[in-house]
Motif scaffolding. Structure first.
Motif, PDB file in Angstrom:
ATOM      1  N   GLU A   1       0.809  -1.220   0.000  1.00  0.00           N
ATOM      2  CA  GLU A   1       0.000   0.000   0.000  1.00  0.00           C
ATOM      3  C   GLU A   1       0.843   1.272   0.000  1.00  0.00           C
ATOM      4  N   VAL A   2       2.155   1.128   0.180  1.00  0.00           N
ATOM      5  CA  VAL A   2       3.027   2.301   0.116  1.00  0.00           C
ATOM      6  C   VAL A   2       2.886   3.011  -1.232  1.00  0.00           C
ATOM      7  N   ALA A   3       2.601   2.264  -2.283  1.00  0.00           N
ATOM      8  CA  ALA A   3       2.454   2.861  -3.615  1.00  0.00           C
ATOM      9  C   ALA A   3       1.414   3.966  -3.619  1.00  0.00           C
ATOM     10  N   TYR A   4       0.301   3.763  -2.914  1.00  0.00           N
ATOM     11  CA  TYR A   4      -0.755   4.784  -2.882  1.00  0.00           C
ATOM     12  C   TYR A   4      -0.282   6.028  -2.123  1.00  0.00           C
ATOM     13  N   ILE A   5       0.478   5.809  -1.049  1.00  0.00           N
ATOM     14  CA  ILE A   5       0.984   6.941  -0.277  1.00  0.00           C
ATOM     15  C   ILE A   5       1.945   7.761  -1.117  1.00  0.00           C
ATOM     16  N   LEU A   6       2.827   7.083  -1.858  1.00  0.00           N
ATOM     17  CA  LEU A   6       3.774   7.805  -2.710  1.00  0.00           C
ATOM     18  C   LEU A   6       3.051   8.597  -3.790  1.00  0.00           C
ATOM     19  N   ARG A   7       1.978   8.051  -4.313  1.00  0.00           N
ATOM     20  CA  ARG A   7       1.208   8.768  -5.333  1.00  0.00           C
ATOM     21  C   ARG A   7       0.526  10.010  -4.753  1.00  0.00           C
ATOM     22  N   ALA A   8       0.341  10.027  -3.435  1.00  0.00           N
ATOM     23  CA  ALA A   8      -0.343  11.149  -2.786  1.00  0.00           C
ATOM     24  C   ALA A   8       0.620  12.245  -2.341  1.00  0.00           C
ATOM     25  N   LEU A   9       1.916  12.053  -2.568  1.00  0.00           N
ATOM     26  CA  LEU A   9       2.894  13.057  -2.154  1.00  0.00           C
ATOM     27  C   LEU A   9       3.043  14.155  -3.202  1.00  0.00           C
ATOM     28  N   SER A  10       3.572  15.271  -2.757  1.00  0.00           N
ATOM     29  CA  SER A  10       3.803  16.413  -3.634  1.00  0.00           C
ATOM     30  C   SER A  10       5.160  16.300  -4.326  1.00  0.00           C
ATOM     31  N   TYR A  11       5.437  17.226  -5.198  1.00  0.00           N
ATOM     32  CA  TYR A  11       6.769  17.347  -5.795  1.00  0.00           C
ATOM     33  C   TYR A  11       7.788  17.546  -4.667  1.00  0.00           C
ATOM     34  N   LEU A  12       8.885  16.808  -4.720  1.00  0.00           N
ATOM     35  CA  LEU A  12       9.936  16.800  -3.694  1.00  0.00           C
ATOM     36  C   LEU A  12       9.424  16.284  -2.344  1.00  0.00           C
ATOM     37  N   GLY A  13       8.368  15.491  -2.382  1.00  0.00           N
ATOM     38  CA  GLY A  13       7.843  14.904  -1.157  1.00  0.00           C
ATOM     39  C   GLY A  13       8.818  13.913  -0.543  1.00  0.00           C
ATOM     40  N   VAL A  14       8.664  13.687   0.766  1.00  0.00           N
ATOM     41  CA  VAL A  14       9.553  12.794   1.519  1.00  0.00           C
ATOM     42  C   VAL A  14       8.722  11.714   2.199  1.00  0.00           C
ATOM     43  N   PHE A  15       9.130  10.472   2.016  1.00  0.00           N
ATOM     44  CA  PHE A  15       8.462   9.327   2.633  1.00  0.00           C
ATOM     45  C   PHE A  15       9.406   8.700   3.660  1.00  0.00           C
ATOM     46  N   PHE A  16       8.985   8.646   4.917  1.00  0.00           N
ATOM     47  CA  PHE A  16       9.771   8.027   5.983  1.00  0.00           C
ATOM     48  C   PHE A  16       9.198   6.653   6.314  1.00  0.00           C
ATOM     49  N   GLN A  17      10.042   5.625   6.236  1.00  0.00           N
ATOM     50  CA  GLN A  17       9.670   4.283   6.670  1.00  0.00           C
ATOM     51  C   GLN A  17      10.367   4.017   7.995  1.00  0.00           C
ATOM     52  N   TYR A  18       9.594   3.927   9.097  1.00  0.00           N
ATOM     53  CA  TYR A  18      10.229   3.758  10.399  1.00  0.00           C
ATOM     54  C   TYR A  18       9.841   2.447  11.091  1.00  0.00           C
ATOM     55  N   GLY A  19       9.211   1.556  10.349  1.00  0.00           N
ATOM     56  CA  GLY A  19       8.855   0.251  10.895  1.00  0.00           C
ATOM     57  C   GLY A  19       8.508  -0.703   9.776  1.00  0.00           C
ATOM     58  N   ALA A  20       8.200  -1.944  10.147  1.00  0.00           N
ATOM     59  CA  ALA A  20       7.875  -2.958   9.140  1.00  0.00           C
ATOM     60  C   ALA A  20       6.774  -3.867   9.680  1.00  0.00           C
ATOM     61  N   LEU A  21       5.638  -3.271  10.024  1.00  0.00           N
ATOM     62  CA  LEU A  21       4.522  -4.080  10.487  1.00  0.00           C
ATOM     63  C   LEU A  21       4.049  -5.026   9.391  1.00  0.00           C
ATOM     64  N   ASP A  22       4.196  -4.613   8.131  1.00  0.00           N
ATOM     65  CA  ASP A  22       3.981  -5.487   6.984  1.00  0.00           C
ATOM     66  C   ASP A  22       5.359  -5.786   6.405  1.00  0.00           C
TER      67      ASP A  22
END
Length: 231
Positions: free
Chosen positions: A128-149
């Motif tokens: 589901e990370v793909a949907y979150i990345l699609r919702a980010l802005s130009y130069l958006g930053v995605f932090f992954q701080y765990g691995a529940l999945d």
């Protein structure tokens, strides 16, 4: 660490803030330092920017909501269903998106007037990370701080390239094992506590003898906030 006495490294010890109970103090530092490190120390979250907070009802998610509000950002809580919607709104979320019931990208575009969110803070991972990345802005930053999945994340390459996104792993120890950065975290959090902008939410308290029951409660995923253990 569980026990009446424990030996801990000095970098893991923080003085109890004045005016707080021992239970509140114990429920403060891990969650707020974790959220501070990504959102403020690294991400430099600013007034008016939107941040997506996945697993928002967790203690770290709630801390992220409070920190976002403290700097004037817009915290958007991501949760699987609408069951915890009102509780998250009451906890300070500006918006709540139930990702199993709503279209994440459409909702973020609506909230941000099609600009997208500047940051995402995620302890889950997975496809589901793909949907979150699609919702980010130009130069958006995605932090992954765990691995529940623990399944591999799904990365939409054209989104990453088209928006010049940053995808970054992050752990609490990045802050706690650096004295200067930890001091910055302590100062930020202490000030937030003093002015009442930051406050740990305690979901339920157990005794040390009830530690097995406390773990079962945590695994139930019904809690909102920190689980306390009193000795």
């Amino acid at each position: 660490m569980y026990g009446e006495l424990a030996v801990a490294p000095v970098h893991a010890i923080v003085r109890q803030p004045s005016g707080m109970t021992s239970l509140e103090a114990a429920g403060t530092w891990m969650q707020f330092v974790t959220a501070y490190g990504a959102l403020i120390d690294i991400g430099n979250l600013q007034h008016g920017e939107t941040v997506l907070i996945r697993a928002a009802s967790s203690s770290v998610g709630l801390a992220a909501i409070q920190i976002a509000n403290l700097v004037g950002a817009v915290p958007v809580a991501l949760t699987r269903t609408s069951e915890k919607r009102q509780a998250l709104l009451d906890a300070g979320a500006a918006h709540v998106i139930a990702t199993q019931e709503q279209d994440l990208v459409s909702e973020v575009n609506r909230i941000t007037q099609d600009n997208g969110a500047r940051m995402a803070f995620d302890p889950v991972g997975g496809p589901e990370v793909a949907y979150i990345l699609r919702a980010l802005s130009y130069l958006g930053v995605f932090f992954q701080y765990g691995a529940l999945d623990t399944a591999d994340m799904s990365i939409p390459v054209m989104e990453v390239l088209g928006k010049d996104l940053t995808i970054r792993g992050y752990q609490l120890f990045e802050i706690t094992q650096d004295a200067a950065r930890l001091n910055g975290a302590k100062a930020f959090i202490t000030k937030g506590l003093q002015i009442g902008a930051l406050l740990p939410m305690i979901a339920k308290v157990f005794t040390l003898a009830e530690i097995s029951e406390a773990h079962r409660y945590m695994e139930s995923n019904v809690q909102i906030g920190k689980i306390g253990i009193e000795v």
